[in-house]
Design a protein around this motif. Sequence first.
Motif, mmCIF file in Angstrom:
data_model
loop_
_atom_site.group_PDB
_atom_site.id
_atom_site.type_symbol
_atom_site.label_atom_id
_atom_site.label_comp_id
_atom_site.label_asym_id
_atom_site.label_seq_id
_atom_site.Cartn_x
_atom_site.Cartn_y
_atom_site.Cartn_z
ATOM 1 N N ALA A 176 38.279 45.178 32.691
ATOM 2 C CA ALA A 176 36.874 45.577 32.538
ATOM 3 C C ALA A 176 36.093 44.529 31.761
ATOM 4 C CB ALA A 176 36.787 46.925 31.820
ATOM 5 N N GLY A 177 35.031 44.019 32.354
ATOM 6 C CA GLY A 177 34.165 43.058 31.695
ATOM 7 C C GLY A 177 34.685 41.637 31.662
ATOM 8 N N VAL A 178 35.870 41.402 32.238
ATOM 9 C CA VAL A 178 36.456 40.062 32.188
ATOM 10 C C VAL A 178 35.878 39.211 33.323
ATOM 11 C CG1 VAL A 178 38.588 38.728 32.364
ATOM 12 C CG2 VAL A 178 38.579 40.928 31.159
ATOM 13 N N PRO A 179 35.253 38.070 33.011
ATOM 14 C CA PRO A 179 34.727 37.201 34.066
ATOM 15 C C PRO A 179 35.842 36.699 34.966
ATOM 16 C CG PRO A 179 33.901 36.554 31.902
ATOM 17 C CD PRO A 179 34.995 37.538 31.667
ATOM 18 N N LYS A 180 35.501 36.404 36.207
ATOM 19 C CA LYS A 180 36.512 35.955 37.161
ATOM 20 C C LYS A 180 37.254 34.726 36.661
ATOM 21 C CE LYS A 180 34.799 37.890 41.489
ATOM 22 N NZ LYS A 180 34.420 37.620 42.898
ATOM 23 N N GLY A 181 36.558 33.859 35.933
ATOM 24 C CA GLY A 181 37.195 32.645 35.436
ATOM 25 C C GLY A 181 38.313 32.913 34.453
ATOM 26 N N ASP A 182 38.252 34.058 33.745
ATOM 27 C CA ASP A 182 39.291 34.405 32.778
ATOM 28 C C ASP A 182 40.344 35.336 33.366
ATOM 29 O OD1 ASP A 182 38.036 32.947 30.765
ATOM 30 O OD2 ASP A 182 36.823 34.654 30.122
ATOM 31 N N GLY A 183 40.075 35.851 34.555
ATOM 32 C CA GLY A 183 40.955 36.858 35.131
ATOM 33 C C GLY A 183 42.360 36.365 35.408
ATOM 34 N N ALA A 184 42.495 35.084 35.813
ATOM 35 C CA ALA A 184 43.815 34.563 36.176
ATOM 36 C C ALA A 184 44.778 34.595 34.986
ATOM 37 C CB ALA A 184 43.674 33.138 36.716
ATOM 38 N N ARG A 185 44.264 34.266 33.789
ATOM 39 C CA ARG A 185 45.134 34.277 32.602
ATOM 40 C C ARG A 185 45.589 35.688 32.273
ATOM 41 N NH1 ARG A 185 42.452 31.219 27.723
ATOM 42 N NH2 ARG A 185 44.445 31.756 26.797
ATOM 43 N N LEU A 186 44.689 36.643 32.438
ATOM 44 C CA LEU A 186 45.049 38.031 32.155
ATOM 45 C C LEU A 186 46.054 38.549 33.181
ATOM 46 C CD1 LEU A 186 44.539 40.276 30.175
ATOM 47 C CD2 LEU A 186 42.563 40.973 31.511
ATOM 48 N N LEU A 187 45.852 38.188 34.438
ATOM 49 C CA LEU A 187 46.805 38.581 35.473
ATOM 50 C C LEU A 187 48.186 38.003 35.196
ATOM 51 C CD1 LEU A 187 44.663 38.249 38.721
ATOM 52 C CD2 LEU A 187 45.669 40.349 37.808
ATOM 53 N N ALA A 189 49.405 37.261 32.307
ATOM 54 C CA ALA A 189 49.979 37.997 31.172
ATOM 55 C C ALA A 189 50.537 39.342 31.624
ATOM 56 C CB ALA A 189 48.921 38.183 30.088
ATOM 57 N N LEU A 190 49.831 40.015 32.520
ATOM 58 C CA LEU A 190 50.311 41.295 33.039
ATOM 59 C C LEU A 190 51.600 41.107 33.825
ATOM 60 C CD1 LEU A 190 46.923 42.876 34.200
ATOM 61 C CD2 LEU A 190 48.292 43.560 32.235
ATOM 62 N N ASP A 191 51.647 40.060 34.618
ATOM 63 C CA ASP A 191 52.856 39.777 35.404
ATOM 64 C C ASP A 191 54.051 39.475 34.503
ATOM 65 O OD1 ASP A 191 51.746 40.149 37.921
ATOM 66 O OD2 ASP A 191 51.141 38.052 38.130
ATOM 67 N N ALA A 192 53.785 38.917 33.317
ATOM 68 C CA ALA A 192 54.858 38.473 32.424
ATOM 69 C C ALA A 192 55.273 39.538 31.403
ATOM 70 C CB ALA A 192 54.422 37.202 31.692
ATOM 71 N N LEU A 193 54.737 40.754 31.503
ATOM 72 C CA LEU A 193 55.144 41.805 30.567
ATOM 73 C C LEU A 193 56.643 42.047 30.670
ATOM 74 C CD1 LEU A 193 52.231 44.387 31.068
ATOM 75 C CD2 LEU A 193 52.688 43.025 29.015
ATOM 76 N N LEU A 212 50.038 44.898 41.175
ATOM 77 C CA LEU A 212 50.873 45.139 40.003
ATOM 78 C C LEU A 212 51.719 46.401 40.102
ATOM 79 C CD1 LEU A 212 51.445 44.150 37.033
ATOM 80 C CD2 LEU A 212 49.674 45.761 36.324
ATOM 81 N N ALA A 213 51.166 47.459 40.687
ATOM 82 C CA ALA A 213 51.799 48.773 40.598
ATOM 83 C C ALA A 213 52.993 48.912 41.531
ATOM 84 C CB ALA A 213 50.773 49.860 40.891
#
Length: 246
Positions: A176-187, A189-193, A212-213
């Motif tokens: 939520a609220g994350v610009p597309k340019g920052d989304g890849a890093r967050l994705l 991180a989610l993949d690496a949980l 992810l699910a």
Amino acid sequence: MTVLLELRSLDKRFGGLHVTRGVSLELAAGDRVALIGPNGAGKSTLVNQIGGVLQPDAGSIHLRGVDVTRMPQPKRARAGLARTFQITTLAPQLPVQRQVELALLEREGLTHCVWRSIDAYPALQAEAQELLVRLGLREHAATATEDLAYGEQRLVEMALALALKPKVLLLDEPMAGVPKGDGARLLAALDALPRDLAVLIIEHDMDLVFRLATRIVVLAEGAVLAAGDPDTIRRDPKVRTAYLGH
């Protein structure tokens, strides 16, 4: 497989509004469960009950076999439950590494030792640094969170949650609220949980959900409309009509 989180017929009303209707759900180690549904479906209310912000009117919540329905939030965290919020709740002027260190001190029950510096705990300092490296935040260790991009703030929130070494992680709209340019890093991180971590994620980004699910639960009017693997949910006519829009 051992069940880490179990919801049994959770019910919640606000006056005449029936927001959660007999919701039951199980998460085991390694599960990646997405909770989706239209606005007003009761998703945030359900997660707030799991996290201890709200008390259910009926039903129960079990964490690693223990009934935590009436347990305060801090005790749930110590029992292995962590969450992030839809809106960031970081201390804006505190450096990133210091916030992570404080989360580690809280986990170890050391926050009462106000006369001792974090320097007295080199192992915790090293753990904080390792978390920042893992989430791509090392270069921002000394940066106040208010000076970070929003996507980086979301990563700090995740670092604080992971610092607690949870068994179950609740992610409330991490994109939520994350610009597309920052989304890849967050994705990334989610993949690496951690693979043994059970994750329940609320998210409106369907690309992320289906990526992810391993299982998807669909809420509508406070009740479970459907549950299953992503392909099953994608094909379900009730879900397509009620939420996916086709």
